[in-house]
Design a protein around this motif. Structure first.
Motif, PDB file in Angstrom:
ATOM      1  N   GLY A   1       0.812  -1.203   0.000  1.00 22.94           N
ATOM      2  CA  GLY A   1       0.000   0.000   0.000  1.00 22.94           C
ATOM      3  C   GLY A   1       0.848   1.256   0.000  1.00 22.94           C
ATOM      4  N   ILE A   2       0.276   2.338  -0.536  1.00 19.06           N
ATOM      5  CA  ILE A   2       0.935   3.647  -0.521  1.00 19.06           C
ATOM      6  C   ILE A   2      -0.127   4.699  -0.227  1.00 19.06           C
ATOM      7  CG2 ILE A   2       2.938   3.303  -2.059  1.00 19.06           C
ATOM      8  CD1 ILE A   2       0.955   4.299  -4.342  1.00 19.06           C
ATOM      9  N   GLY A   3       0.293   5.862   0.245  1.00 21.12           N
ATOM     10  CA  GLY A   3      -0.669   6.958   0.472  1.00 21.12           C
ATOM     11  C   GLY A   3      -1.800   6.533   1.386  1.00 21.12           C
ATOM     12  N   MET A   4      -3.018   6.570   0.851  1.00 19.56           N
ATOM     13  CA  MET A   4      -4.216   6.269   1.651  1.00 19.56           C
ATOM     14  C   MET A   4      -4.301   4.806   2.063  1.00 19.56           C
ATOM     15  SD  MET A   4      -5.740   9.038   2.206  1.00 19.56           S
ATOM     16  CE  MET A   4      -7.457   8.691   2.633  1.00 19.56           C
ATOM     17  N   THR A   5      -3.407   3.970   1.567  1.00 22.53           N
ATOM     18  CA  THR A   5      -3.416   2.562   1.970  1.00 22.53           C
ATOM     19  C   THR A   5      -2.113   2.189   2.694  1.00 22.53           C
ATOM     20  OG1 THR A   5      -2.546   1.829  -0.170  1.00 22.53           O
ATOM     21  CG2 THR A   5      -4.927   1.898   0.053  1.00 22.53           C
ATOM     22  N   SER A   6      -1.367   3.192   3.136  1.00 22.10           N
ATOM     23  CA  SER A   6      -0.056   2.952   3.748  1.00 22.10           C
ATOM     24  C   SER A   6      -0.161   2.435   5.177  1.00 22.10           C
ATOM     25  CB  SER A   6       0.746   4.255   3.779  1.00 22.10           C
ATOM     26  OG  SER A   6       0.125   5.139   4.681  1.00 22.10           O
ATOM     27  N   ARG A   7       0.961   2.024   5.688  1.00 20.13           N
ATOM     28  CA  ARG A   7       1.059   1.545   7.065  1.00 20.13           C
ATOM     29  C   ARG A   7       0.513   2.584   8.059  1.00 20.13           C
ATOM     30  NH1 ARG A   7       3.682  -2.399  10.614  1.00 20.13           N
ATOM     31  NH2 ARG A   7       3.014  -1.546  12.583  1.00 20.13           N
ATOM     32  N   ARG A   8       0.831   3.863   7.810  1.00 17.84           N
ATOM     33  CA  ARG A   8       0.396   4.913   8.737  1.00 17.84           C
ATOM     34  C   ARG A   8      -1.129   5.035   8.775  1.00 17.84           C
ATOM     35  NH1 ARG A   8       1.801  10.652   8.356  1.00 17.84           N
ATOM     36  NH2 ARG A   8       3.235  10.097   6.708  1.00 17.84           N
ATOM     37  N   THR A   9      -1.747   4.897   7.605  1.00 16.52           N
ATOM     38  CA  THR A   9      -3.208   4.965   7.539  1.00 16.52           C
ATOM     39  C   THR A   9      -3.828   3.789   8.295  1.00 16.52           C
ATOM     40  OG1 THR A   9      -2.853   5.825   5.323  1.00 16.52           O
ATOM     41  CG2 THR A   9      -5.109   5.331   5.945  1.00 16.52           C
ATOM     42  N   ARG A  10      -3.196   2.613   8.169  1.00 11.91           N
ATOM     43  CA  ARG A  10      -3.680   1.427   8.893  1.00 11.91           C
ATOM     44  C   ARG A  10      -3.543   1.623  10.398  1.00 11.91           C
ATOM     45  NH1 ARG A  10      -0.775  -3.572   5.760  1.00 11.91           N
ATOM     46  NH2 ARG A  10      -0.690  -2.466   3.781  1.00 11.91           N
ATOM     47  N   ASP A  11      -2.420   2.199  10.809  1.00 11.77           N
ATOM     48  CA  ASP A  11      -2.203   2.429  12.246  1.00 11.77           C
ATOM     49  C   ASP A  11      -3.320   3.291  12.836  1.00 11.77           C
ATOM     50  OD1 ASP A  11       0.087   0.945  12.183  1.00 11.77           O
ATOM     51  OD2 ASP A  11       1.463   2.651  12.191  1.00 11.77           O
ATOM     52  N   ARG A  12      -3.756   4.284  12.067  1.00  9.00           N
ATOM     53  CA  ARG A  12      -4.823   5.167  12.564  1.00  9.00           C
ATOM     54  C   ARG A  12      -6.127   4.401  12.778  1.00  9.00           C
ATOM     55  NH1 ARG A  12      -2.576   9.576   9.598  1.00  9.00           N
ATOM     56  NH2 ARG A  12      -3.671   8.941   7.718  1.00  9.00           N
ATOM     57  N   LEU A  13      -6.415   3.461  11.878  1.00 10.60           N
ATOM     58  CA  LEU A  13      -7.624   2.643  12.045  1.00 10.60           C
ATOM     59  C   LEU A  13      -7.516   1.809  13.326  1.00 10.60           C
ATOM     60  CD1 LEU A  13     -10.312   1.316  11.144  1.00 10.60           C
ATOM     61  CD2 LEU A  13      -8.959  -0.263   9.749  1.00 10.60           C
ATOM     62  N   ILE A  14      -6.340   1.240  13.548  1.00  9.89           N
ATOM     63  CA  ILE A  14      -6.160   0.401  14.740  1.00  9.89           C
ATOM     64  C   ILE A  14      -6.344   1.233  16.016  1.00  9.89           C
ATOM     65  CG2 ILE A  14      -4.533  -1.101  15.989  1.00  9.89           C
ATOM     66  CD1 ILE A  14      -5.772  -2.126  13.193  1.00  9.89           C
ATOM     67  N   GLU A  15      -5.828   2.457  16.004  1.00 15.19           N
ATOM     68  CA  GLU A  15      -6.030   3.357  17.149  1.00 15.19           C
ATOM     69  C   GLU A  15      -7.512   3.586  17.409  1.00 15.19           C
ATOM     70  OE1 GLU A  15      -4.447   4.297  19.761  1.00 15.19           O
ATOM     71  OE2 GLU A  15      -3.041   2.961  18.738  1.00 15.19           O
ATOM     72  N   ARG A  16      -8.238   3.778  16.313  1.00 16.34           N
ATOM     73  CA  ARG A  16      -9.674   4.018  16.412  1.00 16.34           C
ATOM     74  C   ARG A  16     -10.399   2.805  17.004  1.00 16.34           C
ATOM     75  NH1 ARG A  16     -13.444   7.089  15.747  1.00 16.34           N
ATOM     76  NH2 ARG A  16     -15.355   6.383  14.753  1.00 16.34           N
ATOM     77  N   LEU A  17      -9.996   1.599  16.576  1.00 15.80           N
ATOM     78  CA  LEU A  17     -10.627   0.376  17.104  1.00 15.80           C
ATOM     79  C   LEU A  17     -10.361   0.258  18.599  1.00 15.80           C
ATOM     80  CD1 LEU A  17      -9.786  -2.233  14.287  1.00 15.80           C
ATOM     81  CD2 LEU A  17     -11.868  -0.877  14.574  1.00 15.80           C
ATOM     82  N   ARG A  18      -9.132   0.625  18.980  1.00 15.79           N
ATOM     83  CA  ARG A  18      -8.768   0.579  20.399  1.00 15.79           C
ATOM     84  C   ARG A  18      -9.638   1.548  21.203  1.00 15.79           C
ATOM     85  NH1 ARG A  18      -3.672  -1.402  21.674  1.00 15.79           N
ATOM     86  NH2 ARG A  18      -2.653  -0.605  19.818  1.00 15.79           N
ATOM     87  N   GLU A  19      -9.805   2.758  20.666  1.00 10.50           N
ATOM     88  CA  GLU A  19     -10.640   3.763  21.344  1.00 10.50           C
ATOM     89  C   GLU A  19     -12.079   3.278  21.495  1.00 10.50           C
ATOM     90  OE1 GLU A  19      -8.153   7.404  19.354  1.00 10.50           O
ATOM     91  OE2 GLU A  19     -10.303   7.225  18.872  1.00 10.50           O
ATOM     92  N   LYS A  20     -12.526   2.512  20.506  1.00 12.29           N
ATOM     93  CA  LYS A  20     -13.912   2.024  20.551  1.00 12.29           C
ATOM     94  C   LYS A  20     -14.064   0.798  21.446  1.00 12.29           C
ATOM     95  CE  LYS A  20     -16.477   2.943  16.510  1.00 12.29           C
ATOM     96  NZ  LYS A  20     -16.763   2.678  15.083  1.00 12.29           N
ATOM     97  N   GLY A  21     -12.966   0.335  22.050  1.00 10.41           N
ATOM     98  CA  GLY A  21     -13.092  -0.735  23.045  1.00 10.41           C
ATOM     99  C   GLY A  21     -12.533  -2.089  22.640  1.00 10.41           C
ATOM    100  N   ILE A  22     -11.891  -2.183  21.475  1.00 13.37           N
ATOM    101  CA  ILE A  22     -11.269  -3.465  21.112  1.00 13.37           C
ATOM    102  C   ILE A  22      -9.939  -3.561  21.863  1.00 13.37           C
ATOM    103  CG2 ILE A  22     -10.372  -4.900  19.229  1.00 13.37           C
ATOM    104  CD1 ILE A  22     -13.452  -4.364  19.125  1.00 13.37           C
ATOM    105  N   ALA A  23      -9.839  -4.567  22.731  1.00 14.81           N
ATOM    106  CA  ALA A  23      -8.664  -4.653  23.603  1.00 14.81           C
ATOM    107  C   ALA A  23      -7.795  -5.869  23.298  1.00 14.81           C
ATOM    108  CB  ALA A  23      -9.112  -4.708  25.067  1.00 14.81           C
ATOM    109  N   ASP A  24      -8.312  -6.827  22.540  1.00  8.63           N
ATOM    110  CA  ASP A  24      -7.564  -8.053  22.253  1.00  8.63           C
ATOM    111  C   ASP A  24      -6.399  -7.731  21.314  1.00  8.63           C
ATOM    112  OD1 ASP A  24      -6.648 -10.513  21.130  1.00  8.63           O
ATOM    113  OD2 ASP A  24      -8.546 -11.469  21.661  1.00  8.63           O
ATOM    114  N   GLN A  25      -5.200  -7.858  21.875  1.00  8.66           N
ATOM    115  CA  GLN A  25      -3.980  -7.492  21.156  1.00  8.66           C
ATOM    116  C   GLN A  25      -3.802  -8.312  19.875  1.00  8.66           C
ATOM    117  OE1 GLN A  25      -3.002  -4.709  22.469  1.00  8.66           O
ATOM    118  NE2 GLN A  25      -1.384  -4.694  20.911  1.00  8.66           N
ATOM    119  N   ARG A  26      -4.178  -9.584  19.928  1.00 13.13           N
ATOM    120  CA  ARG A  26      -4.011 -10.418  18.725  1.00 13.13           C
ATOM    121  C   ARG A  26      -4.926  -9.946  17.602  1.00 13.13           C
ATOM    122  NH1 ARG A  26      -5.301 -16.312  20.193  1.00 13.13           N
ATOM    123  NH2 ARG A  26      -6.985 -15.174  21.183  1.00 13.13           N
TER     124      ARG A  26
END
Ligand code: SAH
Length: 226
Positions: free
Chosen positions: A8-33
């Motif tokens: 992925g590049i740009g809107m599909t890059s690693r950084r963009t994915r990291d932001r989604l994961i942060e959002r999932l964490r904020e919404k209560g997903i706690a399972d690290q795996r």
């Protein structure tokens, strides 16, 4: 389909994915795996190229044939409830999914279970899902073209079952094909919105818990060649 851009590049890059994961964490997903699996899995190859730039937004997206890839939060939530009970991890070796769709949910499961079996009623979705599994070198998913209301008897019993389409009721075959101690996660309800139910199969019977209101495409009957 050999030209998937896995990194992925740009809107599909690693950084963009990291932001989604942060959002999932904020919404209560706690399972690290679950979080780490979804961080490394390129959701953008599971959607049409024209929509790839939206793949890391927390939204459902069309995948053709009038179907959708589920919202990442719902994928994370359903996976989390299958593989953990409160704070403790639960081992589920053999998992059945009904509704392969794009293959994204099955790919997430393939990193958490030993074997994943997935059933899809629309033949056209199956070939493309399989090509994605090959591109990602995922080898523990088996796919069947069938009506998932009947489960997958030959591969049963399963430790867990996930249904990714809204069912009018819990299909009996799925309960029959689940091990004691196993869990089903399934959206149940008539019409556009459903209740996301956890069903635990114990030696004393079934225990049902409603965990969220959700909107899935309907679980239909029969198969189609498209
Ligand atoms: N899990 C998918 C999203 C599924 S959308 C993903 O990760 O992309 C729901 C899917 O369920 C659709 O592909 C639809 O065709 C399928 N479906 C609906 N009824 C079904 C049935 N009776 N048996 C098998 N698949 C079914």
């Amino acid at each position: 389909m050999s030209s998937f851009n896995l990194n992925g590049i740009g809107m599909t890059s690693r950084r963009t994915r990291d932001r989604l994961i942060e959002r999932l964490r904020e919404k209560g997903i706690a399972d690290q795996r679950v979080l780490e699996t979804m961080r490394m899995l390129p959701r953008h190859i599971f959607v049409d190229e024209a929509l790839a730039h939206r793949a890391y937004e927390d939204i459902a997206l069309p995948i053709g044939f009038n179907q959708t890839i589920s919202q990442p939060y719902i994928v994370a939530l359903m996976t989390q409830v299958l593989f953990s009970d409160g704070d403790s991890a639960v081992k589920r070796e053999s998992v059945l999914e009904i509704g392969t769709g794009s293959g994204y949910q099955a790919s997430v499961l393939s990193h958490m279970a030993k074997r994943v079996y997935t059933v899809e009623r629309i033949s056209g979705l199956i070939e493309i899902a399989k090509s994605r599994f090959r591109a990602l070198k995922i080898r523990n998913i088996r796919v069947k073209h069938d009506d998932g209301n009947t489960g997958w008897e030959q591969q049963s019993p399963f430790d867990a079952i996930i249904v990714t389409a809204g069912a009018p009721a819990v299909p009996d075959a799925l309960v029959d094909q689940l091990n004691i101690g196993g869990r089903i996660v399934i959206p149940v309800g008539q019409g556009e919105s459903q209740s996301l139910l956890i069903i635990d199969k114990t030696s004393k019977g079934l225990q049902k818990t409603n965990i969220a209101d959700v909107r899935f495409v309907p679980l239909l009957r029969g198969t189609i060649e498209l």
